[in-house]
Design a protein around this motif. Structure first.
Motif, mmCIF file in Angstrom:
data_model
loop_
_atom_site.group_PDB
_atom_site.id
_atom_site.type_symbol
_atom_site.label_atom_id
_atom_site.label_comp_id
_atom_site.label_asym_id
_atom_site.label_seq_id
_atom_site.Cartn_x
_atom_site.Cartn_y
_atom_site.Cartn_z
ATOM 1 N N ILE A 158 0.851 -1.260 0.135
ATOM 2 C CA ILE A 158 0.045 -0.154 0.031
ATOM 3 C C ILE A 158 0.849 1.462 -0.104
ATOM 4 C CG2 ILE A 158 -1.633 1.361 1.441
ATOM 5 C CD1 ILE A 158 -3.091 -1.279 2.211
ATOM 6 N N ARG A 159 0.394 2.290 -0.663
ATOM 7 C CA ARG A 159 1.558 3.421 -0.761
ATOM 8 C C ARG A 159 1.567 3.983 0.532
ATOM 9 N NH1 ARG A 159 -3.266 7.648 -2.824
ATOM 10 N NH2 ARG A 159 -1.602 9.355 -2.388
ATOM 11 N N THR A 160 2.878 4.607 0.576
ATOM 12 C CA THR A 160 3.188 5.165 2.244
ATOM 13 C C THR A 160 3.095 6.365 2.257
ATOM 14 O OG1 THR A 160 5.422 4.929 1.160
ATOM 15 C CG2 THR A 160 4.681 2.833 2.143
ATOM 16 N N ASP A 161 2.698 7.225 1.351
ATOM 17 C CA ASP A 161 2.494 8.635 1.553
ATOM 18 C C ASP A 161 1.273 9.066 2.059
ATOM 19 O OD1 ASP A 161 1.118 7.726 -0.805
ATOM 20 O OD2 ASP A 161 1.213 9.809 -1.689
ATOM 21 N N ILE A 162 0.424 7.872 2.641
ATOM 22 C CA ILE A 162 -1.008 8.165 3.256
ATOM 23 C C ILE A 162 -0.708 7.638 4.803
ATOM 24 C CG2 ILE A 162 -2.415 8.412 1.394
ATOM 25 C CD1 ILE A 162 -3.045 5.591 2.063
ATOM 26 N N ASP A 163 -1.485 8.226 5.503
ATOM 27 C CA ASP A 163 -1.695 7.392 6.814
ATOM 28 C C ASP A 163 -2.528 6.234 6.779
ATOM 29 O OD1 ASP A 163 -2.742 6.566 9.561
ATOM 30 O OD2 ASP A 163 -2.487 8.671 10.531
ATOM 31 N N ILE A 164 -1.819 5.094 6.746
ATOM 32 C CA ILE A 164 -2.124 3.863 6.349
ATOM 33 C C ILE A 164 -3.411 3.494 7.260
ATOM 34 C CG2 ILE A 164 -1.667 1.350 6.136
ATOM 35 C CD1 ILE A 164 0.890 2.180 4.904
ATOM 36 N N GLU A 165 -3.239 3.352 8.633
ATOM 37 C CA GLU A 165 -3.920 3.098 9.621
ATOM 38 C C GLU A 165 -5.303 3.681 9.333
ATOM 39 O OE1 GLU A 165 -4.592 2.384 14.353
ATOM 40 O OE2 GLU A 165 -2.688 3.635 13.527
ATOM 41 N N GLN A 166 -5.081 5.192 9.595
ATOM 42 C CA GLN A 166 -6.171 6.105 9.429
ATOM 43 C C GLN A 166 -6.978 5.625 8.007
ATOM 44 O OE1 GLN A 166 -6.214 10.483 8.376
ATOM 45 N NE2 GLN A 166 -6.524 10.333 10.681
ATOM 46 N N SER A 167 -6.499 5.575 6.750
ATOM 47 C CA SER A 167 -7.144 5.202 5.699
ATOM 48 C C SER A 167 -7.842 3.840 5.633
ATOM 49 C CB SER A 167 -6.002 5.523 4.344
ATOM 50 O OG SER A 167 -5.337 6.574 4.546
ATOM 51 N N LEU A 168 -7.159 2.826 5.998
ATOM 52 C CA LEU A 168 -7.785 1.643 6.087
ATOM 53 C C LEU A 168 -8.797 1.428 6.928
ATOM 54 C CD1 LEU A 168 -4.564 -0.843 5.971
ATOM 55 C CD2 LEU A 168 -6.095 -0.150 4.144
ATOM 56 N N ILE A 169 -9.050 2.116 8.165
ATOM 57 C CA ILE A 169 -10.162 2.076 8.938
ATOM 58 C C ILE A 169 -11.319 2.870 8.298
ATOM 59 C CG2 ILE A 169 -11.004 2.858 11.352
ATOM 60 C CD1 ILE A 169 -8.509 2.316 12.337
#
Length: 217
Positions: A158-169
């Motif tokens: 998954i792209r790393t330029d985003i907040d992964i935890e916040q985005s997936l939730i």
């Protein structure tokens, strides 16, 4: 086994069988009439049991609703467990989750039943009793998804330029919430949707995956 022990075991099995019978009968009625409009007498008739027996097993109709919703939620827990155990990347796990939600939306009433239960719960003047098992399962699902998120933060799928935890939730919550809403609309005969619900969910799935993998090769 002692005769008394055997007798108590049989009583326990009979009670468990009756509980399943009541839940099965009520589930059909709830799907047709809704939780609020279904009476305990109707559930008793559908289960071929006396209404007094129904009240002994479930003193309140709300407890039957909890039992049914819990069974439905258990199916989602099993789904999360199975997908989490797969030897695939985190983005593939996210896609597998959405694919399964799409299948459930097309074939079953899991989304509608859980949504009906949650709406019914909000309309009650007092909190529903005996919801602990439902809460336990819900927390376990959240825990497993948190583990998937941890993997996503490490495996590079998954792209790393985003907040992964916040985005997936946020994105999975949005997908499930939208599926619940469409499930209700699909069962209202007079609502004419411009785009078929399944197509809307497929499009949303593509948007989510494209966002999560944007810029990646």
């Amino acid at each position: 086994m002692k005769p008394m022990d055997r007798y108590e075991l049989e009583l326990k099995k009979n009670r468990e069988n009756r509980i399943v019978t009541v839940l099965d009968a009520a589930e059909v009625l709830f799907a047709k009439k809704g939780i609020e409009k279904t009476t305990m007498q109707e559930i008793a008739d559908a289960a071929n049991l006396g209404v007094a027996t129904i009240f002994r097993l479930f003193p309140k109709k709300e407890q039957i609703a909890v039992g049914i919703a819990t069974r439905r939620l258990e199916k989602f827990l099993e789904l999360f467990q199975n997908i989490h155990s797969m030897e695939i990347t985190s983005i593939e796990k996210i896609e597998a989750l959405m694919d399964h939600f799409l299948e459930e939306f097309a074939e079953g009433n899991d989304f509608k039943m859980i949504e009906d239960f949650e709406i019914y719960s909000m309309l009650l003047s007092e909190p529903i009793e005996d919801t602990e098992q439902y809460k336990v399962i819900y927390r376990e699902i959240s825990h497993i998804y948190a583990e998937i998120i941890k993997t996503a933060m490490k495996d590079g799928s998954i792209r790393t330029d985003i907040d992964i935890e916040q985005s997936l939730i946020t994105l999975i919550n949005a997908f499930v919430t939208f599926a619940k809403k469409l499930s209700i609309q699909k069962n209202i005969g007079f609502i004419q949707l411009d785009v078929a619900p399944e197509k809307q969910l497929i499009l949303l799935k593509k948007v989510i995956l494209d966002y999560l993998m944007s810029g990646m090769k």
